[in-house]
Write an enzyme that holds these catalytic residues in place. Structure first.
Site, PDB file in Angstrom:
ATOM      1  CB  ILE A   3       9.102  15.125   3.575  1.00  0.00           C
ATOM      2  CG1 ILE A   3       8.858  13.717   3.023  1.00  0.00           C
ATOM      3  CG2 ILE A   3       8.275  15.353   4.845  1.00  0.00           C
ATOM      4  CD1 ILE A   3       9.309  12.578   3.925  1.00  0.00           C
ATOM      5  NE  ARG A  39      14.153   5.659   8.750  1.00  0.00           N
ATOM      6  CZ  ARG A  39      12.970   5.807   8.140  1.00  0.00           C
ATOM      7  NH1 ARG A  39      12.052   6.601   8.642  1.00  0.00           N
ATOM      8  NH2 ARG A  39      12.699   5.129   7.039  1.00  0.00           N
ATOM      9  CG  ASP A  43       5.594   8.896  13.020  1.00  0.00           C
ATOM     10  OD1 ASP A  43       4.696   8.448  13.768  1.00  0.00           O
ATOM     11  OD2 ASP A  43       5.860   8.404  11.910  1.00  0.00           O
ATOM     12  CD  GLU A  48      11.033   3.809  14.930  1.00  0.00           C
ATOM     13  OE1 GLU A  48      10.500   2.991  14.173  1.00  0.00           O
ATOM     14  OE2 GLU A  48      11.292   4.973  14.601  1.00  0.00           O
ATOM     15  CG  HIS A  71       8.093   4.583  11.951  1.00  0.00           C
ATOM     16  ND1 HIS A  71       9.438   4.351  11.918  1.00  0.00           N
ATOM     17  CD2 HIS A  71       7.766   4.943  10.686  1.00  0.00           C
ATOM     18  CE1 HIS A  71       9.910   4.557  10.698  1.00  0.00           C
ATOM     19  NE2 HIS A  71       8.897   4.924   9.934  1.00  0.00           N
TER      20      HIS A  71
HETATM   21  O1  LIG Z   1       9.194   5.289   3.844  1.00  0.00           O
HETATM   22  C1  LIG Z   1       9.784   5.449   4.906  1.00  0.00           C
HETATM   23  O2  LIG Z   1      10.972   5.776   4.985  1.00  0.00           O
HETATM   24  C2  LIG Z   1       9.063   5.223   6.150  1.00  0.00           C
HETATM   25  O3  LIG Z   1       9.570   5.491   7.218  1.00  0.00           O
HETATM   26  C3  LIG Z   1       7.717   4.633   6.040  1.00  0.00           C
HETATM   27  O4  LIG Z   1       7.368   3.862   7.125  1.00  0.00           O
HETATM   28  P1  LIG Z   1       7.642   2.296   7.183  1.00  0.00           P
HETATM   29  O5  LIG Z   1       9.095   2.191   7.631  1.00  0.00           O
HETATM   30  O6  LIG Z   1       7.434   1.731   5.827  1.00  0.00           O
HETATM   31  O7  LIG Z   1       6.673   1.805   8.219  1.00  0.00           O
END
Ligand SMILES: O=C(O)C(=O)COP(=O)(O)O
Length: 317
Positions: free
Chosen positions: A151, A226, A250, A255, A274
């Site tokens: 990423i 995160r 995000d 959460e 997220h």
């Molecule tokens: O792949 C990941 O680590 C993600 O954060 C993707 O989002 P999710 O947790 O699958 O809604």
């Protein structure tokens, strides 16, 4: 017959593959409560990011061979315990790197150009605020990237094409045309800091009062990794005391965020729920890849390369 326990719903195409497979039985436990399930022959569980796969959870399934995460982050799986027990931990590295990178860049531009306020005012029928929300270019600015995995690399590539200088910190120096530096130097130099590290004990609260104090007072922070990687209270304090320019994310901790959180309400804080990887294309691929890898392993076929996160440790055990 092998059984697979599904702990969260998956995208329709992945569900269809599971339902059509004649050689596995599908059980669901969307509340993560597996007590009442017939655990005989449960060899795989598939999860997304919600509940924790703890030692106690794994101990309830004596024939468990694999835990698959439809997605990338494995912070909800006790990897060490799984490895000790010889349980494979699967994820889909890189599956959502493009969509998360695009989301990070979007947040960056929204924050830098005051896009949220600018659009809201016009929707309210108010045109005369335009000078207040003129923002600034990202061109010529320094982007600090923490974590140069798939990423981070995509974000750096897009940002570089937009005229940003890239400086990064990572446990490994990559063969990339960007400046490799210590965490401290990245924090000091960055006009915009973007986080792309996984959540481990070492990265929890990485952005805290001390690390924030090294940053420019005008700097922006983007978190698509995160929530617990930043100390939200420290970021809040820095923002209200004008020691930080803005924050967009995000992900939050917890959460969803606590109701009425003053942090979320700040004008220079932008939060999305997220959803960075939840475009149809990527969400489907995350789910389908996870299902296909589990089925391949149960059938003693080759799964996708790189999907067994603890392969090396299991081989060396
Ligand atoms: O792949 C990941 O680590 C993600 O954060 C993707 O989002 P999710 O947790 O699958 O809604």
């Amino acid at each position: 017959m092998s059984k697979i326990v599904l702990l969260e719903t998956l995208a329709e195409p992945a569900m269809a593959i599971l339902q059509k497979a004649g050689d596995v039985e599908l059980l669901t436990a969307y509340d993560f409560n597996i007590e009442s399930l017939d655990k005989q022959n449960v060899e795989a569980v598939i999860t997304r990011g919600k509940g924790q796969i703890t030692p106690e959870f794994m101990d309830q399934l004596p024939q468990l061979k694999m835990v698959a995460r439809a997605g990338v982050g494995l912070d909800n799986v006790d990897i060490n315990y799984a490895t000790q027990k010889g349980i494979k931990v699967l994820n889909n590295p890189g599956v959502n790197s493009q969509t998360v990178a695009e989301h990070a860049i979007s947040l960056m531009l929204m924050l830098q150009r005051n896009m949220f306020q600018a659009v809201s005012k016009v929707k309210e029928g108010n045109w005369s605020w335009r000078n207040e929300f003129s923002g600034d270019e990202i061109y010529g600015k320094t982007l600090g990237v923490l974590g140069m995995g798939t990423i981070g690399q995509k974000v750096a590539k897009i940002a570089e094409a937009m005229g940003m200088k890239i400086i990064y910190s990572d446990p490994v120096k990559h063969y990339l045309p960007y400046t490799y530096a210590s965490l401290e130097d990245v924090l000091k130099e960055a006009d915009i800091l973007t986080l792309h590290v996984p959540l481990f004990d070492e990265t929890r609260n990485l952005i805290n009062e001390k690390t924030l104090s090294l940053m420019k007072k005008t700097a922006l922070i983007i978190n698509t990794a995160r929530g617990p990687i930043i100390d939200e209270k420290a970021v809040y304090e820095a923002l209200v005391n004008q020691k930080l320019g803005g924050f967009a994310a995000d992900v939050t901790n917890p959460e969803p965020p606590l109701e009425g959180s003053p942090f979320i309400g700040l004008p220079n804080v932008l939060i999305t729920a997220h959803l960075a990887s939840l475009t149809d294309r990527t969400y489907h691929k995350m789910c389908v890849d996870a299902v296909q890898n589990v089925l391949a392993l149960l059938r003693n076929e080759e799964p996708q390369e790189g999907c067994i996160f603890n392969k090396l440790q299991l081989t060396n055990a």
